[in-house]
Scaffold this motif. Structure first.
Motif, PDB file in Angstrom:
ATOM      1  N   PRO A  40      25.689  54.336  34.670  1.00  0.00           N
ATOM      2  CA  PRO A  40      26.930  54.125  34.391  1.00  0.00           C
ATOM      3  C   PRO A  40      27.167  53.172  33.417  1.00  0.00           C
ATOM      4  O   PRO A  40      26.161  52.584  32.915  1.00  0.00           O
ATOM      5  N   VAL A  41      28.447  52.905  32.993  1.00  0.00           N
ATOM      6  CA  VAL A  41      28.599  52.073  31.833  1.00  0.00           C
ATOM      7  C   VAL A  41      28.587  50.695  32.407  1.00  0.00           C
ATOM      8  O   VAL A  41      29.556  50.381  33.529  1.00  0.00           O
ATOM      9  N   LEU A  42      27.833  49.620  31.877  1.00  0.00           N
ATOM     10  CA  LEU A  42      27.808  48.162  32.617  1.00  0.00           C
ATOM     11  C   LEU A  42      28.320  47.313  31.465  1.00  0.00           C
ATOM     12  O   LEU A  42      28.011  47.275  30.414  1.00  0.00           O
ATOM     13  N   ILE A  43      28.923  46.351  32.179  1.00  0.00           N
ATOM     14  CA  ILE A  43      29.496  45.040  31.271  1.00  0.00           C
ATOM     15  C   ILE A  43      28.989  44.049  32.060  1.00  0.00           C
ATOM     16  O   ILE A  43      29.325  43.767  33.038  1.00  0.00           O
ATOM     17  N   VAL A  44      28.150  43.208  31.247  1.00  0.00           N
ATOM     18  CA  VAL A  44      27.663  42.025  31.668  1.00  0.00           C
ATOM     19  C   VAL A  44      27.603  40.804  30.769  1.00  0.00           C
ATOM     20  O   VAL A  44      27.803  41.166  29.521  1.00  0.00           O
ATOM     21  N   ASP A  45      27.516  39.670  31.298  1.00  0.00           N
ATOM     22  CA  ASP A  45      27.394  38.317  30.387  1.00  0.00           C
ATOM     23  C   ASP A  45      26.184  38.395  29.781  1.00  0.00           C
ATOM     24  O   ASP A  45      25.242  38.611  30.453  1.00  0.00           O
ATOM     25  N   ALA A  99      24.865  36.864  15.862  1.00  0.00           N
ATOM     26  CA  ALA A  99      23.994  35.706  15.513  1.00  0.00           C
ATOM     27  C   ALA A  99      23.131  35.331  16.810  1.00  0.00           C
ATOM     28  O   ALA A  99      23.504  35.593  17.873  1.00  0.00           O
ATOM     29  N   GLU A 100      21.936  34.758  16.508  1.00  0.00           N
ATOM     30  CA  GLU A 100      21.314  34.350  17.585  1.00  0.00           C
ATOM     31  C   GLU A 100      22.053  33.168  18.354  1.00  0.00           C
ATOM     32  O   GLU A 100      22.643  32.532  17.834  1.00  0.00           O
ATOM     33  N   LYS A 101      21.956  33.302  19.710  1.00  0.00           N
ATOM     34  CA  LYS A 101      22.511  32.343  20.608  1.00  0.00           C
ATOM     35  C   LYS A 101      24.161  32.683  20.852  1.00  0.00           C
ATOM     36  O   LYS A 101      24.720  31.889  21.507  1.00  0.00           O
ATOM     37  N   ASP A 102      24.763  33.802  20.232  1.00  0.00           N
ATOM     38  CA  ASP A 102      25.994  34.211  20.608  1.00  0.00           C
ATOM     39  C   ASP A 102      25.892  34.385  21.908  1.00  0.00           C
ATOM     40  O   ASP A 102      24.872  35.208  22.507  1.00  0.00           O
ATOM     41  N   LYS A 103      27.083  34.317  22.765  1.00  0.00           N
ATOM     42  CA  LYS A 103      27.169  34.694  24.012  1.00  0.00           C
ATOM     43  C   LYS A 103      28.342  35.257  23.996  1.00  0.00           C
ATOM     44  O   LYS A 103      29.510  35.328  23.385  1.00  0.00           O
ATOM     45  N   GLY A 104      28.497  36.450  25.131  1.00  0.00           N
ATOM     46  CA  GLY A 104      29.727  37.184  25.348  1.00  0.00           C
ATOM     47  C   GLY A 104      29.576  38.308  26.374  1.00  0.00           C
ATOM     48  O   GLY A 104      28.608  38.317  27.478  1.00  0.00           O
ATOM     49  N   ARG A 105      30.218  39.292  26.360  1.00  0.00           N
ATOM     50  CA  ARG A 105      30.180  40.634  27.253  1.00  0.00           C
ATOM     51  C   ARG A 105      29.311  41.641  26.408  1.00  0.00           C
ATOM     52  O   ARG A 105      30.002  42.292  25.577  1.00  0.00           O
ATOM     53  N   LEU A 106      28.072  42.056  27.120  1.00  0.00           N
ATOM     54  CA  LEU A 106      27.345  43.298  26.485  1.00  0.00           C
ATOM     55  C   LEU A 106      28.026  44.484  27.414  1.00  0.00           C
ATOM     56  O   LEU A 106      27.855  44.231  28.768  1.00  0.00           O
ATOM     57  N   THR A 107      28.308  45.682  26.685  1.00  0.00           N
ATOM     58  CA  THR A 107      28.491  46.940  27.196  1.00  0.00           C
ATOM     59  C   THR A 107      27.421  47.670  26.926  1.00  0.00           C
ATOM     60  O   THR A 107      27.283  48.058  25.483  1.00  0.00           O
ATOM     61  N   PHE A 108      26.888  48.545  27.875  1.00  0.00           N
ATOM     62  CA  PHE A 108      25.768  49.301  27.648  1.00  0.00           C
ATOM     63  C   PHE A 108      25.614  50.537  28.814  1.00  0.00           C
ATOM     64  O   PHE A 108      26.192  50.352  29.764  1.00  0.00           O
ATOM     65  N   GLN A 109      24.907  51.677  28.439  1.00  0.00           N
ATOM     66  CA  GLN A 109      24.760  52.713  29.220  1.00  0.00           C
ATOM     67  C   GLN A 109      23.469  53.283  29.226  1.00  0.00           C
ATOM     68  O   GLN A 109      22.977  53.819  28.179  1.00  0.00           O
TER      69      GLN A 109
END
Length: 122
Positions: A40-45, A99-109
């Motif tokens: 599945p395509v996952l979107i996580v913090d 950049a290191e320490k960037d926070k956000g929403r990662l989308t991966f499969q």
């Protein structure tokens, strides 16, 4: 004469081994692609914890001239809320934007990186 017989016997063995290694690489790549498509395509913090690059150098002799070729592969490691870390191969453009320490929403499969939408830094 012995050396010629030895070389004529050993060359096909080396050629066959090279073909086997290439075939195994292709089969593994296709298997990973199929496995990723089933996931599945996952979107996580997530948070970017590190970046790295690997540069390989190749020298080719072509038309009596030496040609140099460099290839750089980029990677980023993300940490999700559970504390698990995942490393993905990313494009050079993505590498430059992260950049290191960037926070956000990662989308991966599976093992395939799709995107990262940055919220900010810690």
């Amino acid at each position: 004469m012995f050396m010629f017989d030895f070389m004529s016997a050993i060359f096909p063995v080396f050629f066959a081994l090279i073909l086997v290694f290439i075939s195994i690489s292709i089969i593994k790549g296709i298997g990973e692609w199929i496995n990723n498509n089933k996931q599945p395509v996952l979107i996580v913090d997530a948070c970017v914890v590190s970046k790295r690059s690997h540069t390989s150098h190749h020298i080719h002799n072509h038309n009596n001239g030496m040609h140099h070729h460099n290839q750089t592969t980029y990677y980023a490691t993300f940490e999700v809320e559970s504390g698990d870390r995942m490393e993905f191969r990313i494009s050079g453009k993505e590498y430059g934007l992260l950049a290191e320490k960037d926070k956000g929403r990662l989308t991966f499969q599976g093992t395939r990186y799709l995107s990262f939408e940055r919220n900010g830094r810690e």
